[in-house]
Design a protein around this motif. Structure first.
Motif, PDB file in Angstrom:
ATOM      1  N   ARG A 190       0.830  -1.208   0.000  1.00 37.72           N
ATOM      2  CA  ARG A 190       0.000   0.000   0.000  1.00 37.72           C
ATOM      3  C   ARG A 190       0.864   1.257   0.000  1.00 37.72           C
ATOM      4  N   LEU A 191       1.927   1.216   0.817  1.00 37.32           N
ATOM      5  CA  LEU A 191       2.791   2.403   0.929  1.00 37.32           C
ATOM      6  C   LEU A 191       3.432   2.703  -0.431  1.00 37.32           C
ATOM      7  N   GLN A 192       3.943   1.629  -1.107  1.00 31.86           N
ATOM      8  CA  GLN A 192       4.618   1.859  -2.394  1.00 31.86           C
ATOM      9  C   GLN A 192       3.645   2.431  -3.421  1.00 31.86           C
ATOM     10  N   ALA A 193       2.420   1.921  -3.421  1.00 37.73           N
ATOM     11  CA  ALA A 193       1.437   2.414  -4.383  1.00 37.73           C
ATOM     12  C   ALA A 193       1.172   3.887  -4.144  1.00 37.73           C
ATOM     13  N   LYS A 194       0.958   4.231  -2.854  1.00 36.65           N
ATOM     14  CA  LYS A 194       0.650   5.622  -2.504  1.00 36.65           C
ATOM     15  C   LYS A 194       1.814   6.541  -2.883  1.00 36.65           C
ATOM     16  N   PHE A 195       3.032   6.112  -2.541  1.00 34.23           N
ATOM     17  CA  PHE A 195       4.231   6.930  -2.796  1.00 34.23           C
ATOM     18  C   PHE A 195       4.419   7.119  -4.310  1.00 34.23           C
ATOM     19  N   VAL A 245      12.699   3.410  -2.476  1.00 32.57           N
ATOM     20  CA  VAL A 245      13.483   3.360  -3.723  1.00 32.57           C
ATOM     21  C   VAL A 245      12.792   2.405  -4.716  1.00 32.57           C
ATOM     22  N   ASP A 246      12.370   1.230  -4.181  1.00 36.28           N
ATOM     23  CA  ASP A 246      11.763   0.240  -5.071  1.00 36.28           C
ATOM     24  C   ASP A 246      10.381   0.664  -5.568  1.00 36.28           C
ATOM     25  N   ALA A 247       9.735   1.580  -4.851  1.00 35.23           N
ATOM     26  CA  ALA A 247       8.382   1.991  -5.263  1.00 35.23           C
ATOM     27  C   ALA A 247       8.397   2.562  -6.677  1.00 35.23           C
ATOM     28  N   LEU A 248       9.575   3.108  -7.091  1.00 32.06           N
ATOM     29  CA  LEU A 248       9.619   3.728  -8.417  1.00 32.06           C
ATOM     30  C   LEU A 248       9.618   2.673  -9.532  1.00 32.06           C
ATOM     31  N   ASP A 249       9.665   1.390  -9.140  1.00 30.51           N
ATOM     32  CA  ASP A 249       9.541   0.348 -10.171  1.00 30.51           C
ATOM     33  C   ASP A 249       8.156   0.393 -10.844  1.00 30.51           C
ATOM     34  N   HIS A 250       7.212   1.080 -10.188  1.00 33.80           N
ATOM     35  CA  HIS A 250       5.886   1.241 -10.811  1.00 33.80           C
ATOM     36  C   HIS A 250       5.980   1.989 -12.143  1.00 33.80           C
ATOM     37  N   ILE A 251       7.105   2.690 -12.380  1.00 30.00           N
ATOM     38  CA  ILE A 251       7.282   3.423 -13.647  1.00 30.00           C
ATOM     39  C   ILE A 251       7.038   2.474 -14.835  1.00 30.00           C
TER      40      ILE A 251
END
Length: 1538
Positions: A190-195, A245-251
């Motif tokens: 959830r945190l990664q999606a929000k970020f 840092v890994d949250a940007l893999d959503h790119i």
């Protein structure tokens, strides 16, 4: 206007809470709370009130008023805003404003431990919900520099970033804030999606309009405001940075094309730490920079599908694709109708971006600052040189190895302490390098914890602050075996933060006054949090930034520092006091130019073989109790400094300042005129040269005294002697207030420094100033002990003590002992007058007379007329009501009545209410606030050790005259002293408090003593005597002492003075009250109990006087008898306390008990009941000695019978005690002897004569009827006398104790006749009579004394008979009296014609007696210092046989009586007296040997007989055969003249 919200309606506690929230110190908050300041009063306060009534410093006072005004303004704005919007307050707001004040407290303390439910809601809705209006006062701060690598940056919680912004020139980033408080606590997905959603939304918006941007997480955005301000930094907890840092893999899934473009333009997340002074939890602001470089984004438009966590599906889904852009401070989708227009304008946006990037690279380089000049100005406070007296505090972290080669500038500075955050500093850092040149003491933060009851002076002495640099390891010490390890930042904050706060506060608030020190932050490696906290503590405790400098070579390190410090002191102040970008080697070179001393200058000392050796600075600093004078002293001062300061140095001296070494140096090097050599200088030099000539009887320590009138130039003479001998002797000044043992140790080190052989060293010339005789004797003793231990050959002069002491009659001292004393007075000899008038002409050509005042007064010989005229002229137009004149009054009062007194400059500033803003020019500010008169008569002193400045009047005589003329006829010294006691500002001022209170105490309590250089011995302090006698108002004196008693927190010593003052004026009831008050507080102080006894003694005397001329009846004397018994009780209590006290010897209780006892006996025997009958005396004795009670006294005296019947016994015990005490030490005080200063009551001045008189008086009362007959008519003694009656007659004749009998040898009127009488009173066959131990002792001593006076008489018993009588002494030697043991050593000393066997038996008896004497001596001696243990030799072994072999000491006295006391002592001491032929023929030399410096007697075979040497230095160091004279003392035999 709701009551809860408006400050007007706050209670006292709510005001306190608000004060805490703006950072006001707790002590002030408490004070305002005590003064009942509520909201309404808060609105009316002004700075003046806070400073004068609450005694606040200007800083906090200014802060409160400023924040209060801001609060009122913001209130009004809020009100207006509400009116215009007319919005209803939501329920939440209602709830919040009610809880406002409670939650405010959480800013400083975190949530309270127990909170009600509603409060808890408020916390949950928003952790510290604070009303925006109330806390408008938060500091602004700058964002981290955009897209720069390697920058160390920090945020501080609750500071505020500029509001969110849109794009304005494409290069300056636009900003967006997200509080992220809730999201940060979610699970990973959830945190990664929000970020990712927030970052990619913002990134797409920025890239599409080609603007740089930063999105900040952990910063309040207006949406989520709950008492926080928009842009307020709160930070978020980050447990795992990888999540972000890994949250940007959503790119990869959010963009269908150009994914690598997005990767290139969206920088990885940055984690910037948030500092919170109140909490130890780590929080961060997470920031992502967006950099759409034209080379990447040209011609592109980016569409994005934003990730979103769908709770219903429990997974991440991607929204439909859209094109976003920044509009103002928001990111919005481009609507369908604007789409074609948006695509068309891509070209324009690209062009703008390209242009902006070009311009950005063309920005002109910064104008280069003149860092050298800036550094110079900061370090010197705008002067030409760094002040010699300024202290520096260094705060530093790890040094780079190359920087360590460039720290010469530090070596020369007065570094008070170093806060070192490098745990390896002592192994490889700054500390190790510093120790190569200077001495330092290693401390930790906890070393600066001061325990209650410790004064600042004791504390600084304990840590040796001001002597050597204190090196404080703030974060562990690697080289240390104890438990002191370094820890990470958060642990440090939890464990060490409070210690740091305490130590900084102690230094800034109690040890170093403001303006006497500067703090330098030397940042040589990346800055960590503890350093920032240190800055904050110094900043708040120093109340400002004026004296803090930051030096930092690397810009990067400085950024983090800057981001923190700017908030406290503002950007401009920070930049003005920071030197950034200057290499250490440049700093080193720059600062060496402005130091008054040459760097790394080598000092030299003379050596025995006539060359010189180098004195290392760290060695010099290890001898911190001495100020060492070197051969090339002052040569290290640089020429520019001399040229700059020489006028000032000379003028200060002639105005009355103490002479400095620079004065002599300037004269010697012809920069200034010579310093006049007074006659006393030549006299002292002659004595010194005589002492230096070789002489086999030379004592190792020689003393030369310079006695001088206060302010007559004695210390100039003494220092001149040192200066002119510095090349041939090792010279040093003893600094005050160090223990004798330390001074002696350092003096020995100085003597032997760099010399090969301790036997061949130059003598050390030590100057001590104003130290009393006791200190000198102690010092001499310690030095002699040291010389003995070093086994230096007898006859070698090792130390010369040059003692410079004030005295009111120097000439008399000089006459007493011309070979040892020199006098300096105000009177000038003819030759001196010529020198002075010549010098005066030369000086007056250069200075106005008032600038060289003391010199002018000296050349006038301080004539009273001249001083009077001078002061009269000076005070002509003085403003009598100004505060400066009040200050002159106070200083004059103290200087007149208390020797060496002064008032510290910071006390004066507090009185003049000077809040000095321009700290860098502090001294001038103080100077300019003084009136013209004050500028002339005040002398600025600096403490040699602490450099703290203080003020006194140029000369005691001038002070006295000023006081007389200023007070005039109306005002008195007593009213002035009362004002001084009530001067709260001075009484409560922190710096220099110990000294100030000491002087104030001395004003009321310290009595003058001739031995301390005063004119006479006074019964009260000179000031109290002045009030009683000159002002004729004892009541005023009493009132003053009562006030002082209360002011000094009911100090028992003031109560004691009050008791003494009351009984002096016969106010006995009050005297009793005060004596009891004192005794209640100090029940074991024998001196106070003595005073209590004195009250009753004087009361008793007064009652006796009242009934002097009336017939004395049982009734009218009962009251007096009761008082006398009470006095006796008190004196016995005093004796018990004195006996238990191991530090002091106070014998007064015994003496006073005897005196009261004698007066009481006189009173009883004069009663009509006893006086008028024929057998009255016998009746009186019967009453006092048996159970018989005459009926006349039976009822009235009923309470007294028991005590009166014990009187003869207790008095006899007291007399015996005194006699025994006097047998150990001869205490008839000679002319220059010192009494113990502690006892405030009158002292018995000739105890030996007193004892003989009182013993006889005591005997008289108990034997009147018979002794008169014996004495007057020479009749035979009635046969029917009881042993008690006989003993009393013996007492009356002076044979009652050993001391009285021996004193007959001195006072020889009728002595032979009296002694014969005494002997005739004993049984004719003493061996058969049952004698008590005391009677035997007195009988034997009477025979020995009679034999000394009249050897021919046939009445003296044979030695054999006396020896036989000794067999009646108890066989258990522990039960023997000391006098009995003493007689055993005398009577059993072997004769020359004894057989070997007889000798051996006698030696055994003597040795056993000596062993027990020695034990008794030590229990008697307590812990008294060595030199006070002068043991007295009663007899010496002479050449005769039998009793004739005992030569009494008094026989010598006749031979040496022509000398003064001091010289006599010198002659005995140095051994000259023993060589006089008259003495040599009387005495017998005995042989022995020494073994390891112990003296043994030749003779005894079984057991070696160790004899004490009377004068230890005369014992040879090697094992030798020796001869010596033998003396008999109460400690056993002693060896003289070895």
């Amino acid at each position: 206007d709701t009551p809860q919200q408006s400050p007007k309606n706050w209670t006292e506690s709510e005001v306190s809470t608000w004060l805490r929230s703006i950072g006001v110190k707790e002590q002030y908050i408490e004070k305002l709370h005590e003064e009942e300041v509520n909201g309404q009063i808060l609105l009316t306060l002004n700075e003046e009130f806070l400073k004068t009534k609450i005694y606040m410093k200007s800083g906090p006072a200014h802060l409160i008023i400023q924040r209060r005004d801001e609060l009122i303004n913001s209130q009004q704005k809020c009100q207006e805003k509400k009116k215009t919007t007319g919005s209803k307050r939501t329920e939440f707001e209602e709830k919040r404003s009610q809880k406002l004040v409670q939650s405010l407290s959480t800013v400083s303390d975190g949530p309270p431990a127990q909170t009600t439910e509603t409060e808890q809601d408020v916390f949950e809705e928003n952790h510290a919900s604070q009303e925006q209006c109330v806390l408008i006062s938060k500091e602004d701060c700058k964002p981290r520099p955009f897209d720069q690598e390697g920058i160390d940056f920090l945020y501080v919680k609750h500071r505020i970033l500029q509001p969110e912004s849109g794009a304005f020139n494409l290069i300056s980033p636009c900003h967006e804030f997200k509080s992220f408080a809730v999201a940060a606590t979610l699970d990973r997905t959830r945190l990664q999606a929000k970020f990712a959603k927030e970052v990619l939304k913002f990134a797409a918006g920025c890239m599409n309009i080609r603007s740089n941007g930063t999105i900040h997480f952990g910063v309040m955005d207006s949406k989520e405001d709950g008492g926080y301000v928009h842009g307020e930094i709160t930070g978020i907890p980050v447990t795992d940075k990888d999540i972000y840092v890994d949250a940007l893999d959503h790119i990869e899934r959010s963009f269908s094309s150009d994914k690598e473009h997005i990767r290139q333009c969206v920088r990885p997340p940055r984690f910037i730490e948030v500092i919170d002074r109140q909490s130890t939890e780590k929080r961060y602001v997470v920031e992502v920079d967006i950099v759409p470089l034209i080379s990447i984004v040209k011609n592109k438009v980016y569409a994005v599908r934003l990730p979103n966590f769908k709770e219903s599906a429990n997974k991440v889904e991607y929204e439909k694709e859209m094109i976003l852009r920044r509009v103002g401070s928001k990111t919005e989708p481009v609507s369908d109708k604007d789409l074609s227009d948006f695509y068309q304008r891509v070209k324009d946006r690209d062009a703008q971006r390209e242009e902006a990037e070009k311009n950005h690279f063309l920005i002109a380089p910064e104008v280069c600052q003149d860092l050298g000049r800036k550094l110079t100005m900061l370090m010197t406070s705008g002067k030409k040189f760094i002040e010699k007296e300024k202290w520096f505090i260094l705060v530093t972290n790890k040094f780079k190895p190359d920087d360590l080669c460039n720290i010469d500038w530090l070596i020369n500075m007065n570094i008070f302490c170093v806060f070192d955050f490098d745990p390896d500093s002592k192994i490889s850092g700054l500390c190790s390098r510093y120790l190569e040149y200077r001495a330092a003491n290693m401390h930790f933060l906890q070393s600066y914890r001061i325990s209650t009851g410790t004064s600042i002076k004791e504390f600084t002495n304990h840590l040796h602050l001001f002597d050597q640099t204190s090196w404080i390891f703030c974060n562990g010490h690697t080289d240390f075996k104890g438990n002191e390890t370094s820890c990470d930042e958060m642990t440090w904050i939890k464990t060490k933060m409070t210690l740091l706060r305490e130590s900084v506060s102690l230094i800034c608030k109690q040890i170093l006054p403001k303006g006497t020190f500067q703090v330098i932050f030397l940042l040589t490696s990346p800055v960590e949090k503890p350093l920032l906290h240190t800055f904050y503590e110094f900043f708040t405790d120093m109340e400002g930034h004026e004296d803090i400098i930051c030096i930092c070579e690397s810009e990067e390190n400085f950024h983090k520092w800057q981001s923190f410090a700017e908030g406290s002191c503002g950007k401009e102040a920070l930049n003005n006091s920071s030197v950034v970008g200057m290499k250490m080697s440049h700093i080193n070179a720059t600062l060496q130019h402005i130091q008054p001393m040459k760097v790394c200058f080598t000092k030299h000392l003379p050596v025995f073989v006539k060359g010189t050796c180098r004195l290392e600075t760290q060695v010099e600093e290890q001898m911190y109790s001495l100020e060492i004078l070197t051969v090339n002293h002052c040569n290290e001062t640089c020429k520019e400094f001399i040229n700059e300061k020489k006028e000032n140095i000379e003028r200060q001296f002639y105005h009355g300042g103490r002479v400095t070494w620079l004065n002599f140096w300037l004269a010697e090097n012809k920069y200034a005129g010579e310093v006049i050599e007074r006659d006393a200088y030549h006299d002292t030099s002659k004595l010194l040269n005589d002492a230096l000539k070789y002489n086999a009887d030379q004592t190792p320590v020689n003393i030369i005294n310079i006695y001088h009138h206060p302010g007559s130039g004695g210390s100039t003479v003494a220092r001149q002697v040192l200066w002119n001998n510095r090349k041939s002797l090792r010279c040093a000044v003893v600094k005050p207030s160090y223990p004798v043992s330390v001074v002696a140790q350092h003096a020995v080190e100085l003597r032997e420094y760099e010399e090969k052989d301790p036997q061949r060293c130059l003598p050390v010339l030590l100057l001590t100033e104003d130290s009393d005789k006791e200190y000198l004797d102690d010092l001499r003793n310690e030095l002699e002990v040291a010389v003995n231990v070093k086994q230096i050959q007898y006859g070698t002069l090792c130390f010369i003590l040059l003692s410079c002491r004030r005295s009111h009659d120097p000439e008399r001292r000089c006459k007493e002992s011309p070979l040892q004393n020199v006098s300096v007075t105000h009177k000038l000899s003819d030759q001196e007058k010529r020198k002075f008038s010549g010098k005066r002409q030369a000086l007056e050509e250069r200075y106005e007379p008032q600038f060289i005042l003391t010199f002018v007064l000296m050349s006038e010989g301080f004539s009273e007329v001249y001083v009077h005229q001078f002061v009269k002229h000076l005070l002509q137009d003085i403003n009598r009501h100004s505060v400066v004149t009040r200050l002159i009054h106070y200083v004059a009062l103290l200087n007149t009545n208390v020797q060496n007194s002064f008032i510290s400059q910071s006390h004066c500033e507090a009185l003049l209410a000077l809040t000095i803003h321009l700290e860098r020019f502090r001294h001038y500010e103080f100077e300019s606030s003084l009136s013209d008169q004050a500028k002339l008569v005040f002398l600025h002193l600096r403490d040699d050790k602490t450099h703290i400045e203080s003020i006194r009047i140029i000369h005691p005589l001038v002070a006295k005259e000023i006081l007389q003329q200023l007070l005039g006829p109306q005002q008195t010294q007593s009213s002035l002293a009362m004002d001084l006691l009530h001067e709260d500002v001075l009484f409560e001022h922190r710096f220099g408090r110990d000294e100030y209170l000491t002087f104030l105490r001395q004003l009321f309590i310290r009595r003058s003593r001739i031995s301390k250089g005063d004119k006479y011995d006074s019964f009260f302090s000179p000031f109290i005597e002045h009030v009683c006698e000159n002002e004729k108002s004892p009541d005023k004196a009493i009132e003053l002492l009562k006030e002082a008693f209360e002011r000094f927190h009911n100090d028992p010593f003031f109560a004691q003075q009050l008791a003494r003052l009351h009984y002096t004026y016969e106010k006995f009831e009050e005297a009793k009250h005060w004596a009891e008050t004192a005794a209640k507080q100090l029940p074991n102080n024998s001196y106070i109990l003595d005073t209590k006894g004195q009250v009753y003694k004087k009361w008793f005397q007064a009652k006796c006087k009242a009934i002097e001329n009336v017939p004395k009846t049982v009734q009218n004397t009962a009251d007096a008898v009761e008082t006398a018994l009470k006095a006796l009780e008190c004196f016995q209590e005093c004796e018990r306390a004195a006996d238990a006290d191991m530090e002091n010897v106070n014998t007064s209780g015994f003496f006073h008990e005897v005196e009261v006892g004698c007066s009481l006996l006189k009173l009883i025997s004069s009663l009509q009941v006893f006086a008028n009958r024929s057998n009255g005396h016998a009746e009186c004795m019967k009453y006092l000695l048996t159970d018989y009670i005459p009926e006349e006294v039976e009822d009235v005296w009923e309470p007294f019978h028991n005590r009166l019947k014990k009187l003869h016994k207790t008095m006899q015990d007291a007399l015996e005690w005194i006699s025994e005490d006097l047998s150990y030490f001869q205490t008839d005080i000679g002319a220059d002897e010192e009494e113990t200063p502690e006892s405030p009551e009158e002292k018995i001045s000739h105890p030996l004569t007193w004892l003989a008189k009182k013993s006889s008086e005591y005997g008289k009362y108990f034997s009147e009827a018979y002794s008169t007959a014996v004495l007057q008519h020479g009749k035979a003694i009635p046969a029917n006398l009881t042993p008690f009656q006989k003993r009393m007659i013996i007492y009356h004749l002076g044979g009652g104790n050993i001391t009285s009998i021996l004193s007959k040898l001195t006072d020889q009127r009728d002595a032979v006749k009296l002694l014969e009488h005494i002997i005739s009173l004993y049984p004719s066959n003493p061996l058969k009579a049952k004698f008590g131990q005391r009677d035997i002792v007195n009988y034997i001593v009477a025979h020995i004394s009679l034999n000394c006076l009249s050897p021919q008489t046939h009445k003296v018993a044979h030695l054999k008979d006396l020896q036989a009588l000794c067999c009646q002494f108890p066989s258990d030697k522990r039960k023997c009296l000391p006098s009995a043991l003493f007689l055993l050593t005398l009577l059993f000393w072997p004769e020359d014609d004894d057989t070997e066997h007889e000798k051996e038996t006698k030696y055994e008896i003597v040795q056993s007696a000596v062993e027990h004497l020695e034990k008794g001596y030590w229990s008697k001696m307590k812990d008294i210092p060595q030199r006070k243990r002068r043991i007295y030799s009663h007899f010496f072994l002479g050449n005769g046989n039998g009793l004739d072999k005992f030569v009494h000491k008094k026989k010598f006295e006749r031979i040496t009586k022509w000398f003064s006391v001091t010289e006599k002592r010198m002659k005995w001491f140095s051994g000259e007296a023993w060589k006089m032929p008259e003495i040599a023929t009387m005495l017998k030399r005995v042989s022995g040997w020494t073994e390891d410096r112990v003296v043994y007697l030749e003779g005894p075979k079984k057991k070696k007989f160790n004899i004490l040497p009377l004068y230890v230095p005369s014992v040879p160091h090697s094992n030798e055969n020796i001869t010596f004279y033998l003396g008999f003392t109460f400690r056993g035999p002693v060896a003289c003249n070895i």
